[in-house]
Design an enzyme around this catalytic site. Sequence first.
Site, PDB file in Angstrom:
ATOM      1  N   SER A  89       0.770  -1.280  -0.037  1.00 28.22           N
ATOM      2  CA  SER A  89      -0.074   0.111  -0.043  1.00 28.22           C
ATOM      3  C   SER A  89       1.060   1.193  -0.047  1.00 28.22           C
ATOM      4  CB  SER A  89      -0.875   0.119   1.263  1.00 28.22           C
ATOM      5  OG  SER A  89      -1.781  -0.895   1.436  1.00 28.22           O
ATOM      6  N   HIS A 101      -3.186   0.781  -4.862  1.00 30.55           N
ATOM      7  CA  HIS A 101      -2.706  -0.726  -5.363  1.00 30.55           C
ATOM      8  C   HIS A 101      -2.848  -0.352  -6.566  1.00 30.55           C
ATOM      9  CE1 HIS A 101      -1.460  -2.966  -1.774  1.00 30.55           C
ATOM     10  NE2 HIS A 101      -2.351  -2.090  -1.127  1.00 30.55           N
ATOM     11  N   HIS A 129      -5.848  -8.954  -1.427  1.00 30.06           N
ATOM     12  CA  HIS A 129      -5.623  -8.969   0.009  1.00 30.06           C
ATOM     13  C   HIS A 129      -6.911 -10.055   0.260  1.00 30.06           C
ATOM     14  CE1 HIS A 129      -3.884  -5.217  -0.231  1.00 30.06           C
ATOM     15  NE2 HIS A 129      -2.906  -5.515   0.794  1.00 30.06           N
ATOM     16  N   TYR A 154      -8.916  -9.676   2.784  1.00 26.23           N
ATOM     17  CA  TYR A 154     -10.231  -9.136   2.953  1.00 26.23           C
ATOM     18  C   TYR A 154     -10.722  -8.585   1.967  1.00 26.23           C
ATOM     19  CZ  TYR A 154      -7.362  -4.818   2.333  1.00 26.23           C
ATOM     20  OH  TYR A 154      -6.543  -3.815   1.812  1.00 26.23           O
ATOM     21  N   GLU A 155     -10.396  -8.682   0.643  1.00 26.58           N
ATOM     22  CA  GLU A 155     -11.065  -8.394  -0.440  1.00 26.58           C
ATOM     23  C   GLU A 155     -12.123  -9.485  -0.962  1.00 26.58           C
ATOM     24  OE1 GLU A 155      -8.727  -5.831  -3.657  1.00 26.58           O
ATOM     25  OE2 GLU A 155      -7.106  -6.562  -1.851  1.00 26.58           O
ATOM     26  N   ALA A 179       2.734  -1.901   3.974  1.00 25.41           N
ATOM     27  CA  ALA A 179       2.363  -0.611   5.006  1.00 25.41           C
ATOM     28  C   ALA A 179       1.909  -1.407   6.302  1.00 25.41           C
ATOM     29  CB  ALA A 179       1.194   0.065   4.477  1.00 25.41           C
ATOM     30  N   MET A 203      -1.794  -6.590   7.342  1.00 20.11           N
ATOM     31  CA  MET A 203      -3.050  -7.496   6.633  1.00 20.11           C
ATOM     32  C   MET A 203      -2.423  -8.145   5.552  1.00 20.11           C
ATOM     33  SD  MET A 203      -6.060  -4.348   6.830  1.00 20.11           S
ATOM     34  CE  MET A 203      -6.106  -3.465   8.291  1.00 20.11           C
ATOM     35  N   SER A 204      -1.243  -8.349   5.408  1.00 18.75           N
ATOM     36  CA  SER A 204      -0.718  -9.260   4.077  1.00 18.75           C
ATOM     37  C   SER A 204       0.698  -9.823   4.388  1.00 18.75           C
ATOM     38  CB  SER A 204      -0.140  -8.047   2.904  1.00 18.75           C
ATOM     39  OG  SER A 204       0.781  -7.172   3.459  1.00 18.75           O
ATOM     40  N   ASN A 226       1.537   4.431  10.432  1.00 17.71           N
ATOM     41  CA  ASN A 226       0.976   5.139  11.646  1.00 17.71           C
ATOM     42  C   ASN A 226       1.155   4.200  12.961  1.00 17.71           C
ATOM     43  OD1 ASN A 226      -0.753   2.742  10.235  1.00 17.71           O
ATOM     44  ND2 ASN A 226      -1.766   2.829  12.203  1.00 17.71           N
ATOM     45  N   HIS A 264      -6.913   5.159   6.001  1.00 21.40           N
ATOM     46  CA  HIS A 264      -6.180   4.510   5.161  1.00 21.40           C
ATOM     47  C   HIS A 264      -5.382   5.868   4.189  1.00 21.40           C
ATOM     48  CE1 HIS A 264      -5.048   1.819   1.837  1.00 21.40           C
ATOM     49  NE2 HIS A 264      -5.816   2.448   0.795  1.00 21.40           N
TER      50      HIS A 264
HETATM   51  N1  HPA Z   1      -3.156  -2.131  11.205  1.00 20.21           N
HETATM   52  C1  HPA Z   1      -3.073  -3.117  10.238  1.00 20.21           C
HETATM   53  N2  HPA Z   1      -2.823  -2.850   9.006  1.00 20.21           N
HETATM   54  C2  HPA Z   1      -2.287  -1.644   8.647  1.00 20.21           C
HETATM   55  C3  HPA Z   1      -2.068  -0.714   9.598  1.00 20.21           C
HETATM   56  C4  HPA Z   1      -2.544  -0.891  10.764  1.00 20.21           C
HETATM   57  O1  HPA Z   1      -2.519   0.039  11.801  1.00 20.21           O
HETATM   58  N3  HPA Z   1      -1.420   0.458   8.993  1.00 20.21           N
HETATM   59  C5  HPA Z   1      -1.208  -0.003   7.746  1.00 20.21           C
HETATM   60  N4  HPA Z   1      -1.598  -1.203   7.757  1.00 20.21           N
END
Ligand code: HPA
Length: 280
Positions: free
Chosen positions: A33, A64, A86, A88-89, A116, A217-218, A241, A255
Amino acid sequence: MQMNYTHTDYEQAVKVIRAKTTMQPVVGLVLGSGLGGLADQIQDGVAIPYHDIPGWPQSTVVGHSGKLVIGYLEGKIVVAQQGRAHFYEGYTMQQVTFPMRIMHFMGVKKVILTNAAGGVNKSYHTGDLMLLNDHINFVGMVGNNPLMGPNDDSIGPRFLGMAHTYDADLRNTAKQVAKAEGIQLHEGVYACLSGPNFETPAEIRMLRAIGADAVGMSTVHEALVARHAGMSVMACSGITNECIDQVDAEVETNHEEVLDAGKILVPKLTVILQGVIRSL
Ligand code: HPA
């Protein structure tokens, strides 16, 4: 739903890619990401939209781009996924990791995965980089593992050892490059959750307590499929973050901040990846 691909599925995808270029990549890259900008450094390349490759899962997420780029980086031929699909998609684990199998069938022996991630470790800040030295696969623990189902013994073993998932030599090279370039590079444990929601504060405190340094998440399912096929793996998180660990905090993870941080991360990540690829 479980879906098992056949060799014919893999071969058809490889055939389409080979029809666009005869370049033989030595390293595979997956750009997460907001990190796709790294593909701009690839020279004399071809870009193949994912939708032109049979079986390839499309990424529906902003940030993406959805292209496979094959060309030169630091004098080496690389194949880069600019964006990924992903779990989750709504894809199965087998679909999400189909691209990794294709890299294997293209003869790629080393892969560099990027993502990310949220910073769980309190000393991590937005814009930092973390080299993965291990992971905690929550998604796999609840039965979503791409290696489930009939094992293809011609690709790899039924039971895969996990003590050498993130290659020590590649990690050392990355650390040397970071040191030489004056870039701070953490090394730590990545926890993989399914998403798409970000974690609750209680989940973040739990992740910290069990030894996770970053969360995303990946990546881990790709690392599993790559290792299963005997590829060497390096993986690097861009901390986009700082995870929120208290309820009713004044801020909320979103996001947009993830993508914004990508802009700070891409230049640093590019320097590290270029250095590692140069050394191969
Ligand atoms: N959590 C999960 N996935 C992420 C995050 C997060 O804080 N930041 C970027 N991808």
